[in-house]
Design a protein around this motif. Sequence first.
Motif, PDB file in Angstrom:
ATOM      1  N   LEU A 272       0.841  -1.201   0.092  1.00 53.09           N
ATOM      2  CA  LEU A 272      -0.037  -0.037   0.182  1.00 53.09           C
ATOM      3  C   LEU A 272       0.959   1.204   0.019  1.00 53.09           C
ATOM      4  CD1 LEU A 272      -2.815   1.244   0.099  1.00 53.09           C
ATOM      5  CD2 LEU A 272      -2.685   0.935   2.569  1.00 53.09           C
ATOM      6  N   LYS A 273       1.036   1.809  -1.083  1.00 52.25           N
ATOM      7  CA  LYS A 273       1.902   3.058  -1.155  1.00 52.25           C
ATOM      8  C   LYS A 273       0.817   4.472  -0.874  1.00 52.25           C
ATOM      9  CE  LYS A 273       4.517   1.143  -4.951  1.00 52.25           C
ATOM     10  NZ  LYS A 273       4.992   1.162  -6.212  1.00 52.25           N
ATOM     11  N   THR A 274       1.593   4.969   0.446  1.00 49.77           N
ATOM     12  CA  THR A 274       0.877   6.043   0.992  1.00 49.77           C
ATOM     13  C   THR A 274       1.184   7.378   0.539  1.00 49.77           C
ATOM     14  OG1 THR A 274       2.138   6.168   3.020  1.00 49.77           O
ATOM     15  CG2 THR A 274       0.092   4.603   2.951  1.00 49.77           C
ATOM     16  N   GLY A 275       2.606   7.404   0.227  1.00 50.15           N
ATOM     17  CA  GLY A 275       3.270   8.713  -0.143  1.00 50.15           C
ATOM     18  C   GLY A 275       4.037   9.281   1.172  1.00 50.15           C
ATOM     19  N   ALA A 276       3.761   8.725   2.360  1.00 47.39           N
ATOM     20  CA  ALA A 276       4.412   9.179   3.414  1.00 47.39           C
ATOM     21  C   ALA A 276       5.662   9.184   3.557  1.00 47.39           C
ATOM     22  CB  ALA A 276       3.553   8.340   4.906  1.00 47.39           C
ATOM     23  N   HIS A 277       6.188  10.121   4.546  1.00 48.16           N
ATOM     24  CA  HIS A 277       7.900  10.052   4.301  1.00 48.16           C
ATOM     25  C   HIS A 277       8.209  10.744   5.891  1.00 48.16           C
ATOM     26  CE1 HIS A 277      11.927  11.050   2.920  1.00 48.16           C
ATOM     27  NE2 HIS A 277      11.773  12.174   3.120  1.00 48.16           N
ATOM     28  N   VAL A 278       8.791   9.488   6.455  1.00 46.52           N
ATOM     29  CA  VAL A 278       9.403   9.859   7.946  1.00 46.52           C
ATOM     30  C   VAL A 278      10.882   9.647   7.709  1.00 46.52           C
ATOM     31  CG1 VAL A 278       7.229   9.345   9.248  1.00 46.52           C
ATOM     32  CG2 VAL A 278       8.796   7.537   8.135  1.00 46.52           C
ATOM     33  N   PRO A 279      11.421  10.827   7.466  1.00 44.65           N
ATOM     34  CA  PRO A 279      13.015  10.651   7.236  1.00 44.65           C
ATOM     35  C   PRO A 279      14.052  10.454   8.393  1.00 44.65           C
ATOM     36  CG  PRO A 279      12.184  12.995   7.343  1.00 44.65           C
ATOM     37  CD  PRO A 279      11.022  12.022   7.113  1.00 44.65           C
ATOM     38  N   ASP A 280      13.194  10.647   9.650  1.00 38.81           N
ATOM     39  CA  ASP A 280      14.073  10.527  10.889  1.00 38.81           C
ATOM     40  C   ASP A 280      13.997   8.933  11.254  1.00 38.81           C
ATOM     41  OD1 ASP A 280      14.764  13.255  11.261  1.00 38.81           O
ATOM     42  OD2 ASP A 280      12.990  13.653  12.123  1.00 38.81           O
ATOM     43  N   ASP A 281      13.062   8.242  10.981  1.00 39.05           N
ATOM     44  CA  ASP A 281      12.920   6.745  11.249  1.00 39.05           C
ATOM     45  C   ASP A 281      14.181   5.774  10.884  1.00 39.05           C
ATOM     46  OD1 ASP A 281      10.756   7.476  12.557  1.00 39.05           O
ATOM     47  OD2 ASP A 281       9.325   6.049  11.740  1.00 39.05           O
ATOM     48  N   GLY A 282      14.406   4.938  11.609  1.00 35.00           N
ATOM     49  CA  GLY A 282      15.300   3.757  11.129  1.00 35.00           C
ATOM     50  C   GLY A 282      15.032   2.351  11.367  1.00 35.00           C
ATOM     51  N   ALA A 283      15.195   1.455  10.535  1.00 33.88           N
ATOM     52  CA  ALA A 283      14.513   0.074  10.898  1.00 33.88           C
ATOM     53  C   ALA A 283      15.591  -1.136  10.452  1.00 33.88           C
ATOM     54  CB  ALA A 283      13.303  -0.065   9.784  1.00 33.88           C
ATOM     55  N   VAL A 284      15.556  -2.141  11.352  1.00 30.79           N
ATOM     56  CA  VAL A 284      16.050  -3.287  11.181  1.00 30.79           C
ATOM     57  C   VAL A 284      15.127  -4.463  10.851  1.00 30.79           C
ATOM     58  CG1 VAL A 284      17.748  -5.005  12.362  1.00 30.79           C
ATOM     59  CG2 VAL A 284      17.937  -2.434  12.746  1.00 30.79           C
ATOM     60  N   VAL A 285      15.366  -5.415   9.955  1.00 29.40           N
ATOM     61  CA  VAL A 285      14.380  -6.366   9.597  1.00 29.40           C
ATOM     62  C   VAL A 285      15.168  -7.574   9.147  1.00 29.40           C
ATOM     63  CG1 VAL A 285      12.791  -7.030   7.592  1.00 29.40           C
ATOM     64  CG2 VAL A 285      12.964  -4.704   8.472  1.00 29.40           C
ATOM     65  N   VAL A 286      14.925  -8.679  10.063  1.00 32.01           N
ATOM     66  CA  VAL A 286      15.556  -9.787   9.892  1.00 32.01           C
ATOM     67  C   VAL A 286      14.444 -11.061   9.775  1.00 32.01           C
ATOM     68  CG1 VAL A 286      16.821 -11.499  11.402  1.00 32.01           C
ATOM     69  CG2 VAL A 286      17.242  -9.245  11.657  1.00 32.01           C
ATOM     70  N   GLY A 287      14.735 -11.844   8.541  1.00 25.23           N
ATOM     71  CA  GLY A 287      13.829 -12.843   8.402  1.00 25.23           C
ATOM     72  C   GLY A 287      14.771 -14.057   8.082  1.00 25.23           C
ATOM     73  N   LEU A 288      14.894 -15.209   9.364  1.00 22.72           N
ATOM     74  CA  LEU A 288      15.861 -15.991   9.258  1.00 22.72           C
ATOM     75  C   LEU A 288      15.077 -17.257   9.008  1.00 22.72           C
ATOM     76  CD1 LEU A 288      18.127 -15.652  12.388  1.00 22.72           C
ATOM     77  CD2 LEU A 288      18.739 -15.872   9.810  1.00 22.72           C
TER      78      LEU A 288
ATOM     79  N   PHE B  23       7.313  -7.113   5.562  1.00 23.22           N
ATOM     80  CA  PHE B  23       7.562  -6.137   6.648  1.00 23.22           C
ATOM     81  C   PHE B  23       8.248  -4.705   5.916  1.00 23.22           C
ATOM     82  CE2 PHE B  23       8.109  -3.861  10.397  1.00 23.22           C
ATOM     83  CZ  PHE B  23       6.758  -4.149  11.266  1.00 23.22           C
ATOM     84  N   SER B  24       9.364  -5.122   5.446  1.00 24.26           N
ATOM     85  CA  SER B  24      10.296  -4.356   4.846  1.00 24.26           C
ATOM     86  C   SER B  24       9.542  -3.240   3.801  1.00 24.26           C
ATOM     87  CB  SER B  24      11.419  -4.962   4.125  1.00 24.26           C
ATOM     88  OG  SER B  24      12.432  -3.959   3.743  1.00 24.26           O
ATOM     89  N   ASP B  25       8.646  -3.815   2.962  1.00 24.10           N
ATOM     90  CA  ASP B  25       7.889  -3.273   2.098  1.00 24.10           C
ATOM     91  C   ASP B  25       6.794  -2.325   2.662  1.00 24.10           C
ATOM     92  OD1 ASP B  25       8.920  -4.313  -0.216  1.00 24.10           O
ATOM     93  OD2 ASP B  25       7.323  -5.779  -0.463  1.00 24.10           O
ATOM     94  N   TYR B  26       6.245  -2.690   3.791  1.00 26.54           N
ATOM     95  CA  TYR B  26       5.254  -2.062   4.621  1.00 26.54           C
ATOM     96  C   TYR B  26       6.221  -0.666   5.130  1.00 26.54           C
ATOM     97  CZ  TYR B  26       3.319   0.306   8.712  1.00 26.54           C
ATOM     98  OH  TYR B  26       2.965   0.970   9.820  1.00 26.54           O
TER      99      TYR B  26
ATOM    100  N   ARG C 127       4.739   3.078   5.574  1.00 27.31           N
ATOM    101  CA  ARG C 127       5.226   3.828   6.678  1.00 27.31           C
ATOM    102  C   ARG C 127       6.309   5.227   6.147  1.00 27.31           C
ATOM    103  NH1 ARG C 127       4.704   5.926  11.834  1.00 27.31           N
ATOM    104  NH2 ARG C 127       6.992   6.679  12.580  1.00 27.31           N
ATOM    105  N   GLY C 128       6.826   4.989   5.023  1.00 25.00           N
ATOM    106  CA  GLY C 128       7.522   5.961   4.472  1.00 25.00           C
ATOM    107  C   GLY C 128       9.032   6.366   4.805  1.00 25.00           C
ATOM    108  N   ILE C 129       9.560   5.105   5.285  1.00 18.85           N
ATOM    109  CA  ILE C 129      11.088   5.022   5.729  1.00 18.85           C
ATOM    110  C   ILE C 129      11.929   5.102   4.601  1.00 18.85           C
ATOM    111  CG2 ILE C 129      12.749   4.301   7.172  1.00 18.85           C
ATOM    112  CD1 ILE C 129      10.746   2.962   9.057  1.00 18.85           C
ATOM    113  N   PRO C 130      12.933   6.022   4.556  1.00 19.68           N
ATOM    114  CA  PRO C 130      13.768   5.857   3.176  1.00 19.68           C
ATOM    115  C   PRO C 130      14.189   4.590   3.272  1.00 19.68           C
ATOM    116  CG  PRO C 130      14.000   8.023   4.522  1.00 19.68           C
ATOM    117  CD  PRO C 130      13.100   6.878   5.289  1.00 19.68           C
ATOM    118  N   SER C 131      14.842   4.217   2.065  1.00 21.33           N
ATOM    119  CA  SER C 131      15.268   2.845   1.585  1.00 21.33           C
ATOM    120  C   SER C 131      16.593   2.615   2.312  1.00 21.33           C
ATOM    121  CB  SER C 131      15.381   2.374   0.198  1.00 21.33           C
ATOM    122  OG  SER C 131      16.080   3.342  -0.158  1.00 21.33           O
TER     123      SER C 131
END
Length: 201
Positions: free
Chosen positions: A1-17, A36-39, A44-48
């Motif tokens: 779901l592409k919202t166009g949101a942008h949250v430049p201050d967030d960071g994320a770690v995604v692990v799928g073992l 979850f990474s796509d979300y 959410r709008g976190i930069p790649s």
Amino acid sequence: LKTGAHVPDDGAVVVGLEEYYELPSVPWAERDAQAFSDYLLYTRGIPSDRIARVQKANREKMLAAVKQAAEQAGSEGTVWVYFAGHGGASPDTGERMLLGIDVQPDLQTFAARSVGVAEVREAATASGAKAVLVFDTCYTGKGRSGTELLPGKRFAMPSYAEPPTAQVVEWSAASANQFSGPLDAAEHGAFTYAVLGALRG
């Protein structure tokens, strides 16, 4: 779901073992991590460049990625940590742990190659950021397919999840005595599938 949101201050770690070196596989964990990474990216709008997909995640890689995300977020952002894989409880303290890819099927050594949930909380908030922790795992000594991780050996009873605070929110697939299973029809972990539906609205 592409919202166009942008949250430049967030960071994320995604692990799928999904495939461990010496433990049973975790069905659909890689698909869960990708979803979850796509979300995080599109909804959410976190930069790649602020979403770390940790491959072949061991203890050191996971902690380093969380610490980097915390530094990027600073005190203004939110650190998202998603984990799909095996969990367990420390045989010494009962502390909940996320098992790294190189965990061995031995109670005496597996804790050394895992990351404590408390360590993740501490690292994610070290720079003053808020944290959202989403863990699709259970801590009872069974894998997502129901297979025992250490056949014939008893895991310690896991400690209960810490209550949410203004700084940290944790979503976990299972409480101390519950099992985290797959939703094969959707080709995802049941918890991840439900969480993504809820987050998308």
